[in-house]
Design a protein around this motif. Sequence first.
Motif, PDB file in Angstrom:
ATOM      1  N   PRO A   1       9.971  -1.426   0.053  1.00 37.89           N
ATOM      2  CA  PRO A   1      11.090  -2.102   0.612  1.00 37.89           C
ATOM      3  C   PRO A   1      10.498  -3.369   1.315  1.00 37.89           C
ATOM      4  O   PRO A   1      11.152  -4.494   1.268  1.00 37.89           O
ATOM      5  CB  PRO A   1      11.684  -1.135   1.412  1.00 37.89           C
ATOM      6  N   GLU A   2       9.608  -3.129   2.226  1.00 34.20           N
ATOM      7  CA  GLU A   2       8.731  -4.069   2.909  1.00 34.20           C
ATOM      8  C   GLU A   2       8.186  -5.120   1.980  1.00 34.20           C
ATOM      9  O   GLU A   2       8.540  -6.515   2.418  1.00 34.20           O
ATOM     10  CB  GLU A   2       7.725  -3.937   3.898  1.00 34.20           C
ATOM     11  N   VAL A   3       7.617  -4.795   0.823  1.00 35.76           N
ATOM     12  CA  VAL A   3       7.127  -5.782   0.003  1.00 35.76           C
ATOM     13  C   VAL A   3       8.329  -6.696  -0.686  1.00 35.76           C
ATOM     14  O   VAL A   3       7.989  -8.065  -0.747  1.00 35.76           O
ATOM     15  CB  VAL A   3       6.319  -5.111  -1.319  1.00 35.76           C
ATOM     16  N   ARG A   4       9.415  -6.082  -1.187  1.00 36.32           N
ATOM     17  CA  ARG A   4      10.565  -6.662  -1.373  1.00 36.32           C
ATOM     18  C   ARG A   4      11.134  -7.649  -0.482  1.00 36.32           C
ATOM     19  O   ARG A   4      11.438  -8.782  -0.705  1.00 36.32           O
ATOM     20  CB  ARG A   4      11.800  -5.695  -1.998  1.00 36.32           C
TER      21      ARG A   4
ATOM     22  N   CYS B   1       0.854  -1.137  -0.070  1.00 36.67           N
ATOM     23  CA  CYS B   1      -0.105   0.107  -0.188  1.00 36.67           C
ATOM     24  C   CYS B   1       1.066   1.033   0.139  1.00 36.67           C
ATOM     25  O   CYS B   1       1.801   1.424   0.737  1.00 36.67           O
ATOM     26  CB  CYS B   1      -0.731  -0.188   1.128  1.00 36.67           C
ATOM     27  N   GLY B   2       0.621   2.256  -0.775  1.00 39.35           N
ATOM     28  CA  GLY B   2       1.334   3.427  -0.993  1.00 39.35           C
ATOM     29  C   GLY B   2       1.101   4.478  -0.005  1.00 39.35           C
ATOM     30  O   GLY B   2       1.844   5.444   0.101  1.00 39.35           O
ATOM     31  N   GLN B   3       0.298   4.185   0.727  1.00 41.43           N
ATOM     32  CA  GLN B   3      -0.401   5.314   1.659  1.00 41.43           C
ATOM     33  C   GLN B   3       0.107   5.125   3.144  1.00 41.43           C
ATOM     34  O   GLN B   3       1.182   4.855   3.405  1.00 41.43           O
ATOM     35  CB  GLN B   3      -1.878   5.483   1.517  1.00 41.43           C
ATOM     36  N   CYS B   4      -0.753   4.607   4.082  1.00 45.77           N
ATOM     37  CA  CYS B   4      -0.260   4.536   5.271  1.00 45.77           C
ATOM     38  C   CYS B   4       0.925   3.513   5.703  1.00 45.77           C
ATOM     39  O   CYS B   4       1.808   3.858   6.107  1.00 45.77           O
ATOM     40  CB  CYS B   4      -1.521   4.136   6.236  1.00 45.77           C
ATOM     41  N   ALA B   5       0.453   2.366   5.034  1.00 43.80           N
ATOM     42  CA  ALA B   5       1.603   1.206   5.340  1.00 43.80           C
ATOM     43  C   ALA B   5       2.960   1.521   4.795  1.00 43.80           C
ATOM     44  O   ALA B   5       4.151   1.024   5.141  1.00 43.80           O
ATOM     45  CB  ALA B   5       1.156   0.072   4.721  1.00 43.80           C
ATOM     46  N   THR B   6       3.208   2.568   3.707  1.00 40.99           N
ATOM     47  CA  THR B   6       4.359   3.033   3.480  1.00 40.99           C
ATOM     48  C   THR B   6       5.166   3.859   4.468  1.00 40.99           C
ATOM     49  O   THR B   6       6.057   3.813   4.757  1.00 40.99           O
ATOM     50  CB  THR B   6       4.239   3.731   1.975  1.00 40.99           C
TER      51      THR B   6
END
Lengths: 293, 225
Positions: B42-45, B29-34
Amino acid sequence: MSRLRDALERGDFVITGEVAPPLGTDLASMRTAVETVGPYCTALNVTDNQGATLHLSSLAASRELLDMGYEPIFQQTCRDRNRLALQSDLLAAWTLGLRNLLVVTGDDPRSGDHPQAKGVFDLDSTQLAGVAAGMNEGHDMLGRDLAGATDFYIGAALFPEAEPWDVQLARAERKVEAGVRFFQTQAIFDLDKLERAVAALEPSGAKVIAGVLVLRSPRVIDFINKRLAGLMVPDAVADRIRSATDPAEEAVRLATEQVRAVREIAHGVHVMPLGLDAEVPRILRDAGLADAE
Amino acid sequence: MIITKPRDWARIERNLTEIGARRVFIMGCGQCATVAGTGGEPEVREAARRLEEGGWEVTGWAVGEVTCHSGGTRLESRKHDTEIAGSDAVLVLSCGAGVQTVADAIAKPVFPGLESAFLGNVVRHGVFEERCQMCGDCVLDRTAGICPVTTCPKGLLNGPCGGMWDGMCEVVADRECVHVRIARRLAEQGRGAAGRIEPKDFSAKLKPGSLNLRETRRRGTGDAR
Ligand code: SF4
Ligand code: SF4
């Protein structure tokens, strides 16, 4: 009728004690505690899952005291019940013959034996006092007429030693506004602060029953200072018990002095023996309070 | 913003194993979770690396702009439809609202990759605090802009409780008692002592909340539940 109310309003100095319902259904040890302390007290508080730990309900235990011939002070905390349950238990309490009520917020569940529990706190103790006062006038929280009103003598907790005092006093005054007629204090060590509290509440007409602890051992002191919220045993007092050759005996002496001093200031004393129940008669007698034997 | 925390990784692996998933698509998610550092690129990778290390095949990943936005998430899924079609499951690194949006948009088993914690203020970069629980019956007008519902651990409207000592809170012992702060700020602003606050209307917060601006605009009211 409430003997506690009558005595306080007559201007008598009252003595209250405290018993904890058991964890289980065997009432024998609670009865023993009641028989030990009860004869010296105007009324006995019956705690409600104190310290956020599970016990038999104050409702049933209070009724047991009544059946034994003693006057209970039914305690109700806001932690475990929502407004439906609180109101329904208040009605139950009245029909069971309980006349004195002490409303308290309650310790947070995180400090008790069921830390996973949801703290309810639907109402706070000020609001609960207001609800009980409404029931005394014959209506529920919604203003609907009750088929049969209550006439509780409503009390609350007071914390004369927890600073900032102006915030504490404002809270106490709101409790009085809500319908509180008497206060039972947290354990008192500083008599000047007790005097300050009694004087400040004097105009409201609310009575103050001052708490006295029997600090029977250094371990109890450590427990209070580390684990009990809203209370600290001052160093001078702690040192006196710690350095005594017989700490339990010293604790009894200290409590006796405190009871004697409290008598000059407050409207009553609330003795918390912390297990030394058997010493309560001696404390009261030596403080010049108990004529009964 | 919504604060999320990493979820027990073993539980995620169990979720995938239980349905026999071998190939996984990851959605961030590009919003809060970023911002929270839990579901950005980075977390997705990192999640992809851990899955591959555990023997799973990662078919692809995406970090949608706002994962709880239905339209946006549908679009994002369409962009990756080949990779998603070749997956047995989707792991979503977002709050629970985002996970559900993805689960609606993609007809595959979808699993949460984070724990949703609270609606948080960003106090400093990387420091979040819960200040509002969105109770629907705001008392900040009475409490000098300090929320007792959320920041008093007991949620008391009239305080302090008996656990307060030296101005500090019983439960969160390294913090000032909220009711002491409220009293001080009211006094500083010359607003007198906090008056008695009546019992709260918890029905204002009954689940599930919903608000349809199109309808309220049509009716000319702003009532939300
Ligand atoms: S009172 Fe309710 S709406 Fe207002 S800040 Fe607190 S939780 Fe949020
Ligand atoms: S000490 Fe103050 S902030 Fe902490 S739980 Fe009690 S009333 Fe709430």
